[in-house]
Write a protein that holds these residues in place. Structure first.
Motif, PDB file in Angstrom:
ATOM      1  N   THR A  90     -73.271  53.497  -9.521  1.00 21.22           N
ATOM      2  CA  THR A  90     -72.971  52.024  -9.712  1.00 21.22           C
ATOM      3  C   THR A  90     -73.501  51.082 -11.038  1.00 21.22           C
ATOM      4  OG1 THR A  90     -72.798  49.894  -8.482  1.00 21.22           O
ATOM      5  CG2 THR A  90     -74.698  51.395  -8.136  1.00 21.22           C
ATOM      6  N   THR A  96     -66.044  43.542  -3.961  1.00 24.60           N
ATOM      7  CA  THR A  96     -66.384  44.472  -2.805  1.00 24.60           C
ATOM      8  C   THR A  96     -65.321  44.253  -1.643  1.00 24.60           C
ATOM      9  OG1 THR A  96     -68.753  44.264  -3.225  1.00 24.60           O
ATOM     10  CG2 THR A  96     -68.271  45.156  -1.070  1.00 24.60           C
ATOM     11  N   LYS A  98     -64.537  45.540   2.224  1.00 25.98           N
ATOM     12  CA  LYS A  98     -64.979  46.288   3.458  1.00 25.98           C
ATOM     13  C   LYS A  98     -63.902  46.830   4.104  1.00 25.98           C
ATOM     14  CE  LYS A  98     -67.779  45.738   7.389  1.00 25.98           C
ATOM     15  NZ  LYS A  98     -68.476  44.595   8.319  1.00 25.98           N
ATOM     16  N   TYR A 110     -62.668  40.695   2.462  1.00 26.29           N
ATOM     17  CA  TYR A 110     -63.251  40.314   0.872  1.00 26.29           C
ATOM     18  C   TYR A 110     -64.336  39.312   1.286  1.00 26.29           C
ATOM     19  CZ  TYR A 110     -59.230  42.860  -1.197  1.00 26.29           C
ATOM     20  OH  TYR A 110     -58.351  43.795  -1.507  1.00 26.29           O
ATOM     21  N   ASP A 112     -66.880  38.409  -1.479  1.00 26.95           N
ATOM     22  CA  ASP A 112     -67.585  38.024  -2.654  1.00 26.95           C
ATOM     23  C   ASP A 112     -67.558  36.714  -3.159  1.00 26.95           C
ATOM     24  OD1 ASP A 112     -68.578  40.807  -3.346  1.00 26.95           O
ATOM     25  OD2 ASP A 112     -66.373  41.123  -3.717  1.00 26.95           O
ATOM     26  N   THR A 147     -64.951  48.404  -8.367  1.00 31.12           N
ATOM     27  CA  THR A 147     -64.755  47.672  -7.239  1.00 31.12           C
ATOM     28  C   THR A 147     -65.658  48.700  -6.208  1.00 31.12           C
ATOM     29  OG1 THR A 147     -62.704  47.128  -7.607  1.00 31.12           O
ATOM     30  CG2 THR A 147     -63.105  47.294  -5.301  1.00 31.12           C
ATOM     31  N   ARG A 148     -66.376  48.280  -5.403  1.00 37.95           N
ATOM     32  CA  ARG A 148     -67.112  48.754  -4.404  1.00 37.95           C
ATOM     33  C   ARG A 148     -66.485  48.782  -3.158  1.00 37.95           C
ATOM     34  NH1 ARG A 148     -72.970  46.927  -3.276  1.00 37.95           N
ATOM     35  NH2 ARG A 148     -71.938  45.022  -2.928  1.00 37.95           N
ATOM     36  N   GLN A 178     -69.967  54.357   1.331  1.00 35.52           N
ATOM     37  CA  GLN A 178     -69.647  53.532   0.206  1.00 35.52           C
ATOM     38  C   GLN A 178     -69.177  54.483  -0.778  1.00 35.52           C
ATOM     39  OE1 GLN A 178     -72.465  50.710  -2.197  1.00 35.52           O
ATOM     40  NE2 GLN A 178     -72.615  52.466  -3.484  1.00 35.52           N
TER      41      GLN A 178
END
Length: 228
Positions: A90, A96, A98, A110, A112, A147-148, A178
């Motif tokens: 990373t 990010t 989920k 989302y 962030d 993008t995570r 992840q």
């Protein structure tokens, strides 16, 4: 997205998928050359006149048939290990997302900058081309930014899979997995749940839209103001 009679890999649209395609090509070239060499040796043995039947040992020959396979495995292992480590590396994700799997739909969050959450169900108006792939609410991520994706499940095992972006991550209850993606092309990409999760397993499609950064911010703001 796969098409009829397709036998090759998906066209890579992320840095990880492009590198996996390079590793795949390298492995196939190495395997093809190895098989060709073995077939040549087998044909040579079958057609030649037997000789040296009194040999009981040959250290050089034994060293050769051990060292050559070891070298081939080493040549295959180096790019494969590099690919595995690169998938987990990373560099500071910008966004990010989920992902939570349910029977039988996906939830996305989302958090962030702007907190946005919505559910994504199979769209009943899927066309014949994208049958069982269209959804009512798509996931959007920006192009050219890491993008995570954090993936979990609320009930049973699921798997969030996007072949074109080189992603397939299990959604396990009580555990967060992840994945990192760095999209290279603007477009719409499709996937499906790839873990048997019940009677409606085939009706859990995934649609990800890769947008320019400006359009992604506008989409995020619009979803926040007018929740879906």
């Amino acid at each position: 997205m796969s098409v009829w009679n397709q036998v090759s890999l998906h066209n890579g649209c992320s840095s990880s998928m492009l590198y996996m395609e390079e590793v795949y090509d390298w492995v196939m070239v190495t395997v093809t050359m190895t098989v060709a060499m073995i077939m040549f040796l087998v044909l040579n043995v079958l057609t030649m006149t037997p000789c040296n039947l009194s040999y009981l040992s040959n250290e050089l020959l034994e060293f050769t048939w051990v060292s050559i396979p070891s070298l081939i495995l080493f040549v295959l292992a180096i790019p494969s290990l590099h690919c595995l480590y690169m998938l987990e590396e990373t560099y500071g994700p910008v966004v990010t997302v989920k992902v939570i799997g349910h029977q039988w739909y996906w939830s996305y969050e989302y958090s962030d900058t702007i907190e946005v959450s919505f559910d994504s169900y199979l769209s009943p108006q899927s066309s014949s081309v994208n049958r069982l792939l269209e959804v009512d609410n798509s996931v959007c991520i920006p192009i050219g930014a890491e993008t995570r994706v954090l993936i979990s499940s609320s009930d049973v095992l699921h798997s969030w899979a996007l072949p074109t972006l080189g992603m397939k991550v299990d959604a396990i209850p009580g555990r967060i997995n992840q994945a990192l993606v760095y999209p290279k092309k603007v477009g719409t990409y499709y996937g499906q749940c790839s873990e048997m999760c019940g009677a409606m397993h085939s009706f859990m499609p995934i649609r990800v839209m890769v947008l320019p950064s400006s359009k992604f911010i506008l989409w995020l703001t619009a979803v926040n103001q007018f929740p879906v």
